[in-house]
Design an enzyme around this catalytic site. Sequence first.
Site, PDB file in Angstrom:
ATOM      1  N   VAL A  83      16.406  20.454   9.206  1.00 29.00           N
ATOM      2  CA  VAL A  83      15.675  21.029   8.070  1.00 29.00           C
ATOM      3  C   VAL A  83      15.448  19.966   6.990  1.00 29.00           C
ATOM      4  CG1 VAL A  83      15.729  22.747   6.227  1.00 29.00           C
ATOM      5  CG2 VAL A  83      16.582  23.354   8.507  1.00 29.00           C
ATOM      6  N   TYR A  97      32.782  27.855   9.004  1.00 27.93           N
ATOM      7  CA  TYR A  97      31.400  27.773   8.501  1.00 27.93           C
ATOM      8  C   TYR A  97      31.128  28.934   7.554  1.00 27.93           C
ATOM      9  CZ  TYR A  97      26.243  27.352   8.845  1.00 27.93           C
ATOM     10  OH  TYR A  97      24.899  27.213   8.596  1.00 27.93           O
ATOM     11  N   GLY A 132      18.951  15.476   8.717  1.00 30.62           N
ATOM     12  CA  GLY A 132      19.090  16.566   9.690  1.00 30.62           C
ATOM     13  C   GLY A 132      17.758  17.223   9.994  1.00 30.62           C
ATOM     14  N   GLY A 159      29.004  19.237  -9.709  1.00 28.29           N
ATOM     15  CA  GLY A 159      29.435  18.349 -10.798  1.00 28.29           C
ATOM     16  C   GLY A 159      28.313  17.395 -11.196  1.00 28.29           C
ATOM     17  N   ASP A 169      29.163  10.524   2.416  1.00 34.15           N
ATOM     18  CA  ASP A 169      29.753  11.820   2.763  1.00 34.15           C
ATOM     19  C   ASP A 169      29.913  12.611   1.458  1.00 34.15           C
ATOM     20  OD1 ASP A 169      31.653  13.864   3.271  1.00 34.15           O
ATOM     21  OD2 ASP A 169      32.462  12.732   4.964  1.00 34.15           O
ATOM     22  N   LYS A 220      35.502  21.513   4.405  1.00 31.46           N
ATOM     23  CA  LYS A 220      35.506  20.522   3.315  1.00 31.46           C
ATOM     24  C   LYS A 220      34.082  20.190   2.880  1.00 31.46           C
ATOM     25  CE  LYS A 220      39.657  17.796   4.273  1.00 31.46           C
ATOM     26  NZ  LYS A 220      40.116  16.488   4.796  1.00 31.46           N
ATOM     27  N   ASN A 256      25.733  11.580   6.028  1.00 34.91           N
ATOM     28  CA  ASN A 256      26.760  10.780   6.717  1.00 34.91           C
ATOM     29  C   ASN A 256      26.466  10.671   8.216  1.00 34.91           C
ATOM     30  OD1 ASN A 256      27.417  13.281   7.680  1.00 34.91           O
ATOM     31  ND2 ASN A 256      29.596  13.179   7.169  1.00 34.91           N
ATOM     32  N   THR A 287      16.568  29.238  12.088  1.00 40.93           N
ATOM     33  CA  THR A 287      15.353  28.441  11.934  1.00 40.93           C
ATOM     34  C   THR A 287      15.232  27.504  13.133  1.00 40.93           C
ATOM     35  OG1 THR A 287      15.587  28.587   9.548  1.00 40.93           O
ATOM     36  CG2 THR A 287      14.198  26.815  10.365  1.00 40.93           C
TER      37      THR A 287
HETATM   38  P1  NAD Z   1      21.603  19.695  10.839  1.00 42.91           P
HETATM   39  O1  NAD Z   1      22.947  19.603  11.471  1.00 42.91           O
HETATM   40  O2  NAD Z   1      20.416  19.236  11.602  1.00 42.91           O
HETATM   41  O3  NAD Z   1      21.589  18.948   9.438  1.00 42.91           O
HETATM   42  C1  NAD Z   1      22.722  18.842   8.597  1.00 42.91           C
HETATM   43  C2  NAD Z   1      22.762  17.424   8.042  1.00 42.91           C
HETATM   44  O4  NAD Z   1      23.903  17.315   7.161  1.00 42.91           O
HETATM   45  C3  NAD Z   1      22.918  16.365   9.124  1.00 42.91           C
HETATM   46  O5  NAD Z   1      21.980  15.338   8.923  1.00 42.91           O
HETATM   47  C4  NAD Z   1      24.359  15.887   8.940  1.00 42.91           C
HETATM   48  O6  NAD Z   1      24.541  14.556   9.382  1.00 42.91           O
HETATM   49  C5  NAD Z   1      24.558  16.076   7.450  1.00 42.91           C
HETATM   50  N1  NAD Z   1      25.963  16.193   7.047  1.00 42.91           N
HETATM   51  C6  NAD Z   1      26.918  16.959   7.614  1.00 42.91           C
HETATM   52  N2  NAD Z   1      28.081  16.814   6.948  1.00 42.91           N
HETATM   53  C7  NAD Z   1      27.838  15.939   5.937  1.00 42.91           C
HETATM   54  C8  NAD Z   1      28.647  15.373   4.909  1.00 42.91           C
HETATM   55  N3  NAD Z   1      29.955  15.690   4.771  1.00 42.91           N
HETATM   56  N4  NAD Z   1      28.078  14.515   4.042  1.00 42.91           N
HETATM   57  C9  NAD Z   1      26.758  14.166   4.161  1.00 42.91           C
HETATM   58  N5  NAD Z   1      25.950  14.660   5.133  1.00 42.91           N
HETATM   59  C10 NAD Z   1      26.495  15.535   5.997  1.00 42.91           C
HETATM   60  O7  NAD Z   1      21.421  21.214  10.394  1.00 42.91           O
HETATM   61  P2  NAD Z   1      20.136  21.967   9.815  1.00 42.91           P
HETATM   62  O8  NAD Z   1      19.751  22.990  10.786  1.00 42.91           O
HETATM   63  O9  NAD Z   1      19.142  20.984   9.333  1.00 42.91           O
HETATM   64  O10 NAD Z   1      20.781  22.713   8.566  1.00 42.91           O
HETATM   65  C11 NAD Z   1      20.617  22.233   7.235  1.00 42.91           C
HETATM   66  C12 NAD Z   1      21.290  23.188   6.267  1.00 42.91           C
HETATM   67  O11 NAD Z   1      20.712  24.477   6.378  1.00 42.91           O
HETATM   68  C13 NAD Z   1      22.782  23.350   6.523  1.00 42.91           C
HETATM   69  O12 NAD Z   1      23.466  23.411   5.286  1.00 42.91           O
HETATM   70  C14 NAD Z   1      22.872  24.678   7.231  1.00 42.91           C
HETATM   71  O13 NAD Z   1      24.106  25.307   7.008  1.00 42.91           O
HETATM   72  C15 NAD Z   1      21.713  25.442   6.621  1.00 42.91           C
HETATM   73  N6  NAD Z   1      21.223  26.483   7.545  1.00 42.91           N
HETATM   74  C16 NAD Z   1      20.479  26.152   8.643  1.00 42.91           C
HETATM   75  C17 NAD Z   1      20.060  27.152   9.514  1.00 42.91           C
HETATM   76  C18 NAD Z   1      19.259  26.855  10.739  1.00 42.91           C
HETATM   77  O14 NAD Z   1      18.945  27.784  11.519  1.00 42.91           O
HETATM   78  N7  NAD Z   1      18.832  25.632  10.975  1.00 42.91           N
HETATM   79  C19 NAD Z   1      20.414  28.484   9.257  1.00 42.91           C
HETATM   80  C20 NAD Z   1      21.194  28.768   8.139  1.00 42.91           C
HETATM   81  C21 NAD Z   1      21.579  27.771   7.275  1.00 42.91           C
HETATM   82  N1  UDP Z   2      30.928  14.538  -9.706  1.00 35.25           N
HETATM   83  C1  UDP Z   2      30.100  13.747  -8.964  1.00 35.25           C
HETATM   84  N2  UDP Z   2      29.039  13.166  -9.583  1.00 35.25           N
HETATM   85  C2  UDP Z   2      28.766  13.331 -10.907  1.00 35.25           C
HETATM   86  C3  UDP Z   2      29.642  14.161 -11.658  1.00 35.25           C
HETATM   87  C4  UDP Z   2      30.718  14.749 -11.027  1.00 35.25           C
HETATM   88  O1  UDP Z   2      30.290  13.564  -7.756  1.00 35.25           O
HETATM   89  O2  UDP Z   2      27.787  12.770 -11.403  1.00 35.25           O
HETATM   90  C5  UDP Z   2      32.068  15.180  -9.055  1.00 35.25           C
HETATM   91  C6  UDP Z   2      33.379  14.832  -9.689  1.00 35.25           C
HETATM   92  O3  UDP Z   2      34.030  13.874  -8.865  1.00 35.25           O
HETATM   93  C7  UDP Z   2      34.152  16.109  -9.749  1.00 35.25           C
HETATM   94  C8  UDP Z   2      33.199  17.175  -9.276  1.00 35.25           C
HETATM   95  O4  UDP Z   2      31.930  16.571  -9.209  1.00 35.25           O
HETATM   96  O5  UDP Z   2      35.242  16.094  -8.828  1.00 35.25           O
HETATM   97  C9  UDP Z   2      33.133  18.347 -10.196  1.00 35.25           C
HETATM   98  O6  UDP Z   2      32.736  17.891 -11.470  1.00 35.25           O
HETATM   99  P1  UDP Z   2      33.034  18.731 -12.771  1.00 35.25           P
HETATM  100  O7  UDP Z   2      32.555  17.942 -13.945  1.00 35.25           O
HETATM  101  O8  UDP Z   2      32.487  20.099 -12.633  1.00 35.25           O
HETATM  102  O9  UDP Z   2      34.579  18.927 -12.752  1.00 35.25           O
HETATM  103  P2  UDP Z   2      35.786  18.004 -13.231  1.00 35.25           P
HETATM  104  O10 UDP Z   2      35.348  16.572 -13.138  1.00 35.25           O
HETATM  105  O11 UDP Z   2      36.032  18.432 -14.622  1.00 35.25           O
HETATM  106  O12 UDP Z   2      36.859  18.354 -12.285  1.00 35.25           O
END
Ligand code: NAD
Ligand code: UDP
Length: 333
Positions: free
Chosen positions: A14, A145, A12, A102, A58, A91, A34, A175
């Site tokens: 940042v 959000y 992304g 974790g 993801d 999510k 992702n 930013t």
């Molecule tokens: P961006 O959308 O450019 O980057 C976010 C990145 O996260 C993207 O590359 C996207 O593909 C990836 N992503 C989204 N969902 C995902 C998932 N489920 N699994 C894996 N990757 C996933 O946004 P940004 O401006 O670079 O922001 C980066 C972080 O900084 C974010 O967490 C945002 O909330 C935080 N933030 C940014 C600003 C800003 O002004 N840019 C302000 C406050 C907070």
């Molecule tokens: N987890 C992960 N990578 C790791 C260890 C944990 O993705 O190396 C995930 C794991 O699937 C779990 C979550 O992190 O759902 C939280 O982990 P934690 O040990 O805190 O909780 P628990 O497994 O006891 O629910």
Amino acid sequence: MKKRILVTGGAGFVGSHLCDRLVAQGHDVLAVDNFYTGDRSNLAQHLSNPRFEVMRHDVTFPLYVEVDEIYNLACPASPIHYQRDPVQTTKTSVIGAINMLGLAKRLGIPILQASTSEIYGDPDVHPQPEDYRGLVSVSGPRACYDEGKRCAETLFFDYQRRHHVPIRVARIFNTYGPRMNRDDGRVVSNFVVQALRGEPITLYGDGRQTRAFCFVDDLVEGLMRLMNVEGTLDGAVNLGNPTEVTIAEIAHRIIALTGSRSEIVYRPLPQDDPRQRCPDITRAKAMLHWTPKVGLDEGLTRTIAYFEALLSASGSSVTPFEPALPELAKTGS
Ligand code: NAD
Ligand code: UDP
Ligand code: UDP
């Protein structure tokens, strides 16, 4: 000391700048993304570097890798992007935080959360210090959000208290800079692209709402200082540039800096759009000895240069730029 560093959301805006800095320091960097809003092209400069790796993944699914520290940035950040699939946004913030915490807990490593000024909502305290609890809607279009990020913070503080995970929580304010996504609907990218194309500048509301804009290099410096600060931290840290401007002023500055002939057109203000926002960065200054260095005109000039190059590379045949309007900007108050 060279480390193996995981950056979620590394493709992304940042995240890619953070990867640049970490790679330049000689660390092994693993970018996990992702590609929901990010793009591999933001990392093209590193793809042939054997110390750099990008993984499509993801963060709502568990991740088992061996690293020394984690920057958790994965989450769409612009209103238009995070409102497109609100459940997925929540999510990503909540389940993504659980998985990354974790991972940090299993490895006993530091983890930094990219939180946001949006956790203050439409604030009634100004500027916003970290102990301000916010004024946030649980049901509005921004809640996926704001509340997702609030819950993520709660998880971070509970993993610190219960599991002694070394956490850092950065509350990032607006930013901007090169590699902002052209279509993400954020004010700087919208206005710069509109101005460069001589198209109308879409000002929402009366333009008197304020924000404080931090150039991306300054933010990345703040994030790295926060990650590397010694000891256990008590609470979150605001990171932003405390120079507050109205959105109308941003429009006028961008018109002046681009020499554009664009006119300003007024559009409805999106629902729950914060009226005023500015960070109190007393804590960051004291704890990190950090203060933003890049002024608004310099930062905008560098951002404009980026978009100029991008637009000229995409050629004159591209379709007219349609500003990305949040759904509610079309009907909102
Ligand atoms: P961006 O959308 O450019 O980057 C976010 C990145 O996260 C993207 O590359 C996207 O593909 C990836 N992503 C989204 N969902 C995902 C998932 N489920 N699994 C894996 N990757 C996933 O946004 P940004 O401006 O670079 O922001 C980066 C972080 O900084 C974010 O967490 C945002 O909330 C935080 N933030 C940014 C600003 C800003 O002004 N840019 C302000 C406050 C907070
Ligand atoms: N987890 C992960 N990578 C790791 C260890 C944990 O993705 O190396 C995930 C794991 O699937 C779990 C979550 O992190 O759902 C939280 O982990 P934690 O040990 O805190 O909780 P628990 O497994 O006891 O629910
Ligand atoms: N904004 C605007 N025109 C645009 C895009 C945004 O007037 O084309 C306004 C928006 O209503 C808000 C401010 O600019 O008041 C900042 O919007 P952005 O989406 O960049 O960030 P956020 O609202 O998340 O702080």
